[in-house]
Write a protein that holds these residues in place. Structure first.
Motif, short mmCIF file in Angstrom:
data_model
loop_
_atom_site.label_atom_id
_atom_site.label_comp_id
_atom_site.label_asym_id
_atom_site.label_seq_id
_atom_site.Cartn_x
_atom_site.Cartn_y
_atom_site.Cartn_z
N PHE A 52 0.84 -1.16 -0.09
CA PHE A 52 0.07 0.19 0.05
C PHE A 52 0.87 1.38 -0.02
N ILE A 53 1.82 1.31 0.59
CA ILE A 53 2.83 2.42 0.76
C ILE A 53 3.54 2.88 -0.64
N MET A 54 3.98 1.78 -1.24
CA MET A 54 4.46 1.62 -2.43
C MET A 54 3.47 2.05 -3.58
N VAL A 55 2.17 1.80 -3.61
CA VAL A 55 1.46 2.16 -4.56
C VAL A 55 0.92 3.65 -4.10
N GLY A 56 0.89 4.00 -3.08
CA GLY A 56 0.38 5.22 -2.72
C GLY A 56 1.52 6.38 -3.03
N ALA A 57 2.76 6.04 -3.03
CA ALA A 57 3.98 6.84 -3.35
C ALA A 57 4.11 6.93 -4.93
N ASN A 58 3.75 6.00 -5.56
CA ASN A 58 3.74 6.13 -7.20
C ASN A 58 2.78 6.79 -7.44
N LYS A 59 1.58 7.15 -6.96
CA LYS A 59 0.41 7.82 -7.30
C LYS A 59 0.68 9.25 -7.46
N GLN A 60 1.67 9.91 -6.58
CA GLN A 60 1.81 11.10 -6.61
C GLN A 60 2.48 11.62 -7.86
#
Length: 119
Positions: free
Chosen positions: A19-27
């Motif tokens: 979840f952290i990786m997906v959230g970071a890539n969406k920025q």
């Protein structure tokens, strides 16, 4: 701790990291945001021109037009569409310019006769 508990903690850890990786890539960067805004503006202008220009040409000539033979745009402020009449058309050439700042058609020229000219 039992082996089952350790396994559950590991699985939960993998989900949290995912979840952290997906959230970071969406920025998005500022360049990506500007590019997306430019594309949305161009699509909105094209859509507006495709709705308004054929209706105006139909009202002025009685001939329905569908696909322009030429399109010109600066991708931010205007779009110009041109049609070439067919044998059974009531016009030879038609040109329609839509200015985004006006929110509508700013210039309509049919057979070298200016019918609409807004500044």
């Amino acid at each position: 701790m039992t082996e089952a508990t350790k396994l559950m903690i590991a699985v939960i850890g993998v989900f949290v990291v995912g979840f952290i990786m997906v959230g970071a890539n969406k920025q998005q960067s500022n360049e990506e945001k500007e590019s997306a805004a430019q594309i949305r503006t161009l699509v909105a202008m094209q859509e507006m021109a495709n709705q308004k220009c054929p209706k105006l040409i139909l009202n002025k000539t009685g001939t329905q037009v569908f696909f322009p033979s030429k399109t010109d745009t600066d991708k931010t402020s205007y779009v110009t569409m041109e049609w070439i009449g067919e044998k059974d058309s009531n016009f030879k050439t038609a040109s329609c310019t839509l200015l985004l700042s006006l929110g509508g058609v700013s210039r309509l020229v049919i057979d070298d006769q200016v019918l609409i000219d807004k500044k």
